[in-house]
Design an enzyme around this catalytic site. Sequence first.
Site, mmCIF file in Angstrom:
data_model
loop_
_atom_site.group_PDB
_atom_site.id
_atom_site.type_symbol
_atom_site.label_atom_id
_atom_site.label_comp_id
_atom_site.label_asym_id
_atom_site.label_seq_id
_atom_site.Cartn_x
_atom_site.Cartn_y
_atom_site.Cartn_z
ATOM 1 N N LEU A 166 1.890 5.895 1.955
ATOM 2 C CA LEU A 166 1.667 7.192 1.310
ATOM 3 C C LEU A 166 0.651 7.081 0.190
ATOM 4 O O LEU A 166 0.818 6.280 -0.730
ATOM 5 C CB LEU A 166 2.969 7.768 0.759
ATOM 6 C CG LEU A 166 2.848 9.208 0.238
ATOM 7 C CD1 LEU A 166 2.516 10.170 1.380
ATOM 8 C CD2 LEU A 166 4.124 9.670 -0.449
ATOM 9 N N TRP A 167 -0.405 7.880 0.273
ATOM 10 C CA TRP A 167 -1.351 8.077 -0.820
ATOM 11 C C TRP A 167 -0.663 9.055 -1.778
ATOM 12 O O TRP A 167 -0.685 10.270 -1.562
ATOM 13 C CB TRP A 167 -2.639 8.689 -0.305
ATOM 14 C CG TRP A 167 -3.690 7.828 0.318
ATOM 15 C CD1 TRP A 167 -4.975 7.697 -0.107
ATOM 16 C CD2 TRP A 167 -3.604 7.036 1.526
ATOM 17 N NE1 TRP A 167 -5.694 6.871 0.757
ATOM 18 C CE2 TRP A 167 -4.866 6.439 1.755
ATOM 19 C CE3 TRP A 167 -2.577 6.757 2.435
ATOM 20 C CZ2 TRP A 167 -5.125 5.607 2.844
ATOM 21 C CZ3 TRP A 167 -2.828 5.916 3.506
ATOM 22 C CH2 TRP A 167 -4.083 5.356 3.695
ATOM 23 N N VAL B 251 3.003 2.193 -0.994
ATOM 24 C CA VAL B 251 2.555 3.323 -1.802
ATOM 25 C C VAL B 251 1.167 3.022 -2.343
ATOM 26 O O VAL B 251 0.952 1.995 -3.002
ATOM 27 C CB VAL B 251 3.521 3.593 -2.973
ATOM 28 C CG1 VAL B 251 3.025 4.766 -3.814
ATOM 29 C CG2 VAL B 251 4.939 3.840 -2.461
ATOM 30 N N LYS B 252 0.240 3.924 -2.054
ATOM 31 C CA LYS B 252 -1.114 3.795 -2.594
ATOM 32 C C LYS B 252 -1.232 4.686 -3.820
ATOM 33 O O LYS B 252 -0.910 5.877 -3.771
ATOM 34 C CB LYS B 252 -2.167 4.198 -1.561
ATOM 35 C CG LYS B 252 -3.600 4.130 -2.104
ATOM 36 C CD LYS B 252 -4.603 4.722 -1.140
ATOM 37 C CE LYS B 252 -6.004 4.690 -1.736
ATOM 38 N NZ LYS B 252 -7.010 5.404 -0.900
ATOM 39 N N GLN B 253 -1.716 4.107 -4.925
ATOM 40 C CA GLN B 253 -1.805 4.861 -6.171
ATOM 41 C C GLN B 253 -3.043 4.430 -6.949
ATOM 42 O O GLN B 253 -3.468 3.271 -6.885
ATOM 43 C CB GLN B 253 -0.554 4.622 -7.022
ATOM 44 C CG GLN B 253 -0.458 5.448 -8.281
ATOM 45 C CD GLN B 253 -0.544 6.934 -8.001
ATOM 46 O OE1 GLN B 253 -1.631 7.503 -8.108
ATOM 47 N NE2 GLN B 253 0.586 7.542 -7.636
#
Length: 350
Positions: free
Chosen positions: A198-199, A236-238
């Site tokens: 998830l972005w 998780v992309k952050q």
Amino acid sequence: MTDIAKLLGDEAEGLLSHTCSGIPREQLHLPGGDFIDRVMAASDRRPSVLRNMQALFDHGRLAGTGYLSILPVDQGIEHSAGASFGPNPIYFDPANIVELAIEGGCNAVASTLGGLASVARRYAHRIPMIVKLNHNETLTYPAVYDQTLFAQVEQAFDMGGVAVGATIYFGSAESRRQIMEISEAFERAHELGMVTVLWAYLRNPAFKHEGTDYHVAADLTGQANHMAATLKADIVKQKLPETNGGYRDIGFGHTHDRVYDTLTSAHPVDLARYQVANCYMGRAGLINSGGGSKGASDLGEAVRTAVINKRAGGMGLISGRKAFQKPMAEGVELLNAIQDVYLSRDVTIA
């Protein structure tokens, strides 16, 4: 190996020697070669999800380390193909995108449905593919900032993808609908044995407040990460945090004073550590984004981001424009420099 300290310059000592005290490393579920056995196997993920996660961990220069280096090239929709590939037109051809990921020693390549589908029979068995399901397209005028599904999970599965990716604009007026869409998509992906990425981005004009951009605040991005993990994102992309105090300074939502005076500090590694903590203390892997290309400073900035992510307890870096908006040889060099951070024994967990 990359001279990491030299690229960090005056920040080298502060970034490489800092110790996180607010959230100590002992409380984290850290990346490692045994991450699936030690952490992920305790979840309800199907064996096929664990197998595909292991496929991600086992590919490229970081194979066996539990860290990830991913090449994402989905910008052709949101930033337009011309804006993305004009600096280096060879990447209008998706085959060259995948070749860059392979030559660059990446664990995986992430791109659009059409881009990966156009070369899937040639590459699906050579490098793990992450199919991005939704995008914010910008041909609509006036501009509308929303995430629209371009693909179905079954299409990603049929082309041999090991994972699906999606963006939610947390904080936006459309976020509730996006949450429902991606919750359903991720559940279907897990049913089919695919990993979910998830972005977890923020989008709200009010988050730019009195000259500070709180879209990159540790407290707000941390909460986005927590919601991503709640949606069963495996990764998780952050964006790397650059400030803090979004809840407090904008004056909304709910927070606690300890977030600012105990659990974090102004140090970049402490800010990123708070992001990791919100990923269920690392049970969902945090990968930070590499950001846009600025030219000569790209190599140093990429290494700096990787150092902060690794020392905070993150799982890796997902860097695109800094790599593919250059000649391929320079892009490979940058990707390898990122990977060298995760291979270096001198860059420890803070």
